[in-house]
Design a protein around this motif. Structure first.
Motif, PDB file in Angstrom:
ATOM      1  N   GLY A  28      42.181  26.386  29.601  1.00  0.00           N
ATOM      2  CA  GLY A  28      42.364  27.813  29.404  1.00  0.00           C
ATOM      3  C   GLY A  28      41.482  28.305  28.278  1.00  0.00           C
ATOM      4  O   GLY A  28      41.445  27.701  27.199  1.00  0.00           O
TER       5      GLY A  28
ATOM      6  N   ASN B 134      40.420  43.394  27.080  1.00  0.00           N
ATOM      7  CA  ASN B 134      41.694  42.866  26.636  1.00  0.00           C
ATOM      8  C   ASN B 134      41.994  43.400  25.257  1.00  0.00           C
ATOM      9  O   ASN B 134      41.103  43.586  24.456  1.00  0.00           O
TER      10      ASN B 134
ATOM     11  N   GLU C  36      48.992  36.225  24.545  1.00  0.00           N
ATOM     12  CA  GLU C  36      49.211  34.833  24.914  1.00  0.00           C
ATOM     13  C   GLU C  36      48.160  33.926  24.326  1.00  0.00           C
ATOM     14  O   GLU C  36      46.994  34.056  24.574  1.00  0.00           O
ATOM     15  N   HIS C  37      48.614  32.978  23.517  1.00  0.00           N
ATOM     16  CA  HIS C  37      47.791  31.858  23.099  1.00  0.00           C
ATOM     17  C   HIS C  37      48.726  30.719  22.794  1.00  0.00           C
ATOM     18  O   HIS C  37      49.719  30.878  22.110  1.00  0.00           O
TER      19      HIS C  37
ATOM     20  N   PHE D 125      48.043  35.246  32.380  1.00  0.00           N
ATOM     21  CA  PHE D 125      46.809  35.341  31.611  1.00  0.00           C
ATOM     22  C   PHE D 125      46.311  36.784  31.600  1.00  0.00           C
ATOM     23  O   PHE D 125      46.323  37.454  32.638  1.00  0.00           O
TER      24      PHE D 125
ATOM     25  N   VAL E 130      40.360  30.538  33.227  1.00  0.00           N
ATOM     26  CA  VAL E 130      41.040  29.267  33.465  1.00  0.00           C
ATOM     27  C   VAL E 130      40.129  28.405  34.338  1.00  0.00           C
ATOM     28  O   VAL E 130      39.836  28.755  35.483  1.00  0.00           O
TER      29      VAL E 130
ATOM     30  N   THR F  45      40.873  33.921  37.157  1.00  0.00           N
ATOM     31  CA  THR F  45      41.167  35.007  36.227  1.00  0.00           C
ATOM     32  C   THR F  45      42.285  35.861  36.805  1.00  0.00           C
ATOM     33  O   THR F  45      42.744  35.646  37.931  1.00  0.00           O
ATOM     34  N   THR F  46      42.705  36.817  36.022  1.00  0.00           N
ATOM     35  CA  THR F  46      43.631  37.842  36.493  1.00  0.00           C
ATOM     36  C   THR F  46      42.827  39.082  36.862  1.00  0.00           C
ATOM     37  O   THR F  46      42.013  39.559  36.062  1.00  0.00           O
TER      38      THR F  46
ATOM     39  N   ASN G  57      40.799  36.507  30.106  1.00  0.00           N
ATOM     40  CA  ASN G  57      40.914  35.079  29.869  1.00  0.00           C
ATOM     41  C   ASN G  57      40.373  34.322  31.075  1.00  0.00           C
ATOM     42  O   ASN G  57      40.376  34.840  32.190  1.00  0.00           O
TER      43      ASN G  57
ATOM     44  N   HIS H 294      40.773  31.612  25.947  1.00  0.00           N
ATOM     45  CA  HIS H 294      41.351  32.882  25.536  1.00  0.00           C
ATOM     46  C   HIS H 294      40.381  33.616  24.615  1.00  0.00           C
ATOM     47  O   HIS H 294      39.760  33.015  23.738  1.00  0.00           O
TER      48      HIS H 294
END
Length: 288
Positions: free
Chosen positions: A205, A21, A47-48, A276, A282, A175-176, A280, A207
């Motif tokens: 979540g 990332n 994203e946060h 996400f 979740v 996850t993505t 990241n 991060h």
């Protein structure tokens, strides 16, 4: 009874080794590179929910990376929108420390001078700013209805997630996942299937943060959130199975949160959704 910690740890290590990332790639332990003056600005564009302090003077640095926000009306079959997904580069991602090693290194803003010396970073360098930023975010008080913690090891993250869900609760991680390798960061993606809502009474979540080793900022909000798995198809043929969340109460968020500028909405006036990044995590409890 919870799933085996050893199996979860193994799965997470495989996942995080294979996925990278932008926020984690910007500094590496002992890399000695001070040439990225936009380090903090670029990170804050990702994203946060906890801060997103993003001034308009820096928005031009982050326009591309901010293509992760959307509204619930966009989450429908056939919808096409530009989305930014950072790409995998495990060679430049900070390593994941075992619990014992992470616990031996101070993690406090009060220890910043010691930490800069420990990691051989000069004061005022991008790496020093990143360390200060992460420590500051981790020590901020949670907003109303939020529970938050920072984890410097997978073991501590699992312990804290388990404590929040309850000792007898089983849980899983989402996850993505990029289903086809691509070097394209930003492109138009189309929702290929009806988004699948993940029904869960609570979600956490986690991060990644910019730091010399892997640090996760984890938080859970009591307000209404809806979690989704979305199959996306890129215009170059890439497919992404993305985790996404919609936050329906943003009234407690900082007005300078980047999402408000991107979506042209005000705090509390509209739900805010985001995808996400790939590294990241979740966490959601499994049904009893």
């Amino acid at each position: 009874m919870r799933p085996s910690w050893s199996l979860i740890l193994y799965a997470l290590l495989v996942l995080l080794t294979a996925q990278g990332n932008n926020a984690r790639k910007i500094i590496s332990l002992g890399n000695g590179k001070d040439n990225n003056e936009d380090l903090i600005d670029l990170y804050q564009g990702n994203e946060h929910d906890h801060d997103h302090s993003t001034s308009s003077s820096h928005m031009h640095h982050m326009d591309t990376a901010l293509n992760v926000f959307f509204t619930p009306k966009d989450l429908k079959l056939g919808k096409t929108m530009p989305i930014y997904f950072s790409k995998n580069d495990p060679s430049t991602s900070p390593r994941i420390l075992p619990r014992e090693e992470a616990a031996s290194i101070p993690f406090s803003i009060s220890k910043l001078p010691y930490l800069l010396e420990f990691f051989s970073f000069t004061q005022g360098s991008p790496q020093a700013k990143a360390i200060e930023y992460t420590l500051t975010q981790c020590e901020l008080e949670p907003i109303k209805g939020e529970v938050k913690f920072c984890a410097a090891s997978i073991e501590s993250m699992l312990d804290l997630v388990g404590a929040l869900f309850g000792s007898s609760t089983k849980f899983k991680v989402l996850t993505t996942s990029q289903l086809k390798n691509s070097t394209t960061l930003l492109q138009n993606y189309t929702v290929l299937e009806a988004p699948k809502e993940i029904l869960a009474p609570k979600m956490i979540g986690c991060h990644t943060m910019p730091y010399p080793y892997a640090v996760f900022y984890c938080h859970s909000q009591e307000s209404e959130n809806r979690l989704y798995q979305v199959l996306l198809g890129g215009e170059n043929g890439e497919r992404v199975e993305a985790a996404a969340v919609c936050h329906f109460d943003t009234s407690q968020w900082d007005p300078s949160h980047a999402a408000f500028s991107v979506l042209d909405v005000q705090p509390g006036s509209s739900p805010v959704c985001h995808f996400f990044p790939a590294d990241n995590l979740v966490w959601v409890p499994l049904p009893a």
